[in-house]
Write an enzyme that holds these catalytic residues in place. Sequence first.
Site, short mmCIF file in Angstrom:
data_model
loop_
_atom_site.label_atom_id
_atom_site.label_comp_id
_atom_site.label_asym_id
_atom_site.label_seq_id
_atom_site.Cartn_x
_atom_site.Cartn_y
_atom_site.Cartn_z
N LYS A 284 0.70 -1.22 0.02
CA LYS A 284 -0.04 -0.10 -0.15
C LYS A 284 0.92 1.33 -0.12
O LYS A 284 0.54 2.15 -0.86
CB LYS A 284 -0.87 0.01 1.28
CG LYS A 284 -1.75 1.35 1.48
CD LYS A 284 -2.29 1.50 2.73
CE LYS A 284 -1.62 1.87 3.87
NZ LYS A 284 -1.86 3.32 3.73
N ASN A 285 1.90 1.15 0.83
CA ASN A 285 2.66 2.41 1.03
C ASN A 285 3.70 2.67 -0.27
O ASN A 285 4.26 3.95 -0.50
CB ASN A 285 3.52 2.34 2.46
CG ASN A 285 2.58 2.56 3.45
OD1 ASN A 285 1.30 3.10 3.39
ND2 ASN A 285 3.08 2.13 4.76
N ARG B 280 -4.89 9.90 4.20
CA ARG B 280 -3.99 10.88 4.66
C ARG B 280 -3.13 10.86 3.51
O ARG B 280 -2.43 12.01 3.16
CB ARG B 280 -3.38 10.69 5.96
CG ARG B 280 -3.99 10.93 7.35
CD ARG B 280 -4.42 12.32 7.49
NE ARG B 280 -3.61 13.30 8.28
CZ ARG B 280 -3.53 13.32 9.69
NH1 ARG B 280 -4.56 12.30 10.23
NH2 ARG B 280 -2.65 13.76 10.16
N CYS C 269 -6.61 7.84 8.78
CA CYS C 269 -6.55 7.39 10.13
C CYS C 269 -6.14 8.43 11.19
O CYS C 269 -5.15 9.45 10.73
CB CYS C 269 -5.30 6.26 10.35
SG CYS C 269 -6.18 4.56 9.40
N ARG D 159 -0.34 15.09 12.05
CA ARG D 159 0.86 14.68 10.99
C ARG D 159 0.93 15.94 10.17
O ARG D 159 0.00 15.92 9.21
CB ARG D 159 0.25 13.63 10.31
CG ARG D 159 0.46 12.06 11.11
CD ARG D 159 0.72 11.02 10.28
NE ARG D 159 -0.60 10.25 10.02
CZ ARG D 159 -0.90 9.29 9.11
NH1 ARG D 159 0.14 8.75 8.75
NH2 ARG D 159 -1.96 8.94 8.98
N PRO D 160 1.38 17.25 10.37
CA PRO D 160 1.43 18.20 9.80
C PRO D 160 2.28 18.17 8.66
O PRO D 160 3.09 17.32 8.38
CB PRO D 160 2.00 19.24 10.71
CG PRO D 160 3.12 18.17 11.75
CD PRO D 160 2.30 17.12 12.09
N ILE D 161 1.68 18.92 7.59
CA ILE D 161 2.29 18.69 6.32
C ILE D 161 3.48 20.06 6.30
O ILE D 161 3.84 20.25 5.05
CB ILE D 161 1.16 18.83 5.11
CG1 ILE D 161 0.64 20.37 5.25
CG2 ILE D 161 0.38 17.84 5.33
CD1 ILE D 161 -0.24 20.57 3.80
N ASP D 162 3.79 20.46 7.43
CA ASP D 162 4.80 21.40 7.37
C ASP D 162 6.16 21.30 6.53
O ASP D 162 6.42 22.07 5.81
CB ASP D 162 5.17 22.02 8.85
CG ASP D 162 4.06 22.62 9.45
OD1 ASP D 162 2.69 22.69 9.02
OD2 ASP D 162 4.03 22.94 10.73
N ASP E 150 4.33 0.91 11.73
CA ASP E 150 3.24 0.27 11.36
C ASP E 150 3.06 -1.12 11.61
O ASP E 150 1.96 -1.66 11.42
CB ASP E 150 3.21 0.34 9.92
CG ASP E 150 2.77 1.69 9.30
OD1 ASP E 150 2.31 2.58 9.96
OD2 ASP E 150 2.67 1.72 7.91
N ILE F 56 7.32 7.47 16.47
CA ILE F 56 6.84 8.06 15.17
C ILE F 56 5.71 9.01 15.13
O ILE F 56 5.49 10.16 15.04
CB ILE F 56 6.68 7.10 13.93
CG1 ILE F 56 7.97 6.41 13.87
CG2 ILE F 56 6.51 7.70 12.62
CD1 ILE F 56 9.19 7.04 13.68
N ARG G 101 -8.42 -0.59 4.16
CA ARG G 101 -7.52 0.48 3.50
C ARG G 101 -6.45 -0.07 3.04
O ARG G 101 -5.56 0.11 2.15
CB ARG G 101 -7.54 1.56 4.44
CG ARG G 101 -8.54 2.43 4.73
CD ARG G 101 -8.09 3.64 5.44
NE ARG G 101 -7.09 4.18 5.02
CZ ARG G 101 -5.97 4.29 5.59
NH1 ARG G 101 -5.86 4.15 7.04
NH2 ARG G 101 -4.81 4.95 5.07
#
Length: 420
Positions: free
Chosen positions: A24-25, A94, A118, A123-126, A309, A331, A401
């Site tokens: 998936k990833n 996400r 999830c 989990r910022p996208i900064d 994970d 994490i 998912r």
Amino acid sequence: MNHQKLIIEGGRRLQGEIAVQGAKNSLLPLLAATVLCDGVATLHNCPRITDADAAFRILDCLGCKCCRECSVVTVDAAKMANNQVPEALMQEMRSSIVFLGAILGRCGSCRWSTPGGCELGPRPIDYHVESLKQMGVEVVQEAGYMNFTAPKGIRGAKIALPFPSVGATENVMLAATTAEGVTEIHNAAREPEITDLAEFLNKCGARIAGAGGSTVVVEGVPKLSGAEHTVISDRIVTATYMCCAAITRGELLLSRTKQDDLSPILPLFRKMGCSVYTYDKDKIYINARKALRAPGKIVTHVHPGFPTDAQAPLMALTTVLPGTTIFEENIFESRYKHAAELGRLGAKINVRERIAVVEGVPRLSGAKVSSTDLRGGAALVTAGLACEGITTVGEIQHIDRGYEAIEDALRSVGAKIIRK
């Protein structure tokens, strides 16, 4: 709303062979990368999971043509005509954030909302945004949206990530592939999925070196063509089925694996007392018939550390191992939500911030539980296989998912499990 559930009658030893699905990833960034291709891209070993379905819908909205035949997916992005992903699709997963770099690389602009998926804490996208700014991208926020534009084009830059974020590394790679000049990504993520993405992009005509190491160098090219590529096998699914084998004191042959990607995981199973053998480049055999024991302390970290994970399924296994197991999660925040549900099955788990202490118990008892997230749901299925009586796992849309028909795979090796 998906009201399906998995009903498991525990106490059956698993035995047989499971062919591990594609990752998936890895699949999701590969699908995003097809946006950059001026031609048809073909991906093999694509799992049937709902996150992939969401990615297909995003590609459709962008104007790409997608076609699936069994495990083969083709994407034709030649006539892509849209640079905005509808908010409803963004909220489905996400991982949709990985389309940001690809759309910017193709169109030079895009309109974005906050990704969903999830709930594992912030989990910022900064890191993504700041990196893209260094490449000449301007960002304006308005009414829950972010407008990205590159008035002078996307330019190569030297980018030092504060944390080796997988998503940020992928987004910068995607944006840099067709940018002007050379981009250096320092403190890049080293996960196998990064290497898989780079290999596909290079097949399409990109010039990427160093993927899998801490520094990735991308030399921009004018455009990419289509290519054919096989998605790597899913190391987390492999780890999950190994946990299922161990918790039932069974034995499994896991084929179509990528053994090197399991290097942080296999030693732990041996430490617990499992016999683990690798052969033929893509096969892993696990036998858990001997007495097992708690592995001690497990610390999650970025690759090549123990993957976050795999933490939840492994925690399910340790609930029935003699001794104490200590988990330290480095994490994500809020990644112990499954602990309370495992407690409903009789597990003894004490959680305090980033630490979870598991005291092994002689047995678990079936009960009604709910998946809290993708990997937490897999943990509940793993535990259910060892429970006395019936375990009913609800909210299984989370599991779907990332796991392709998990009940079919487990039933094929002796589990008594149905979807209802």
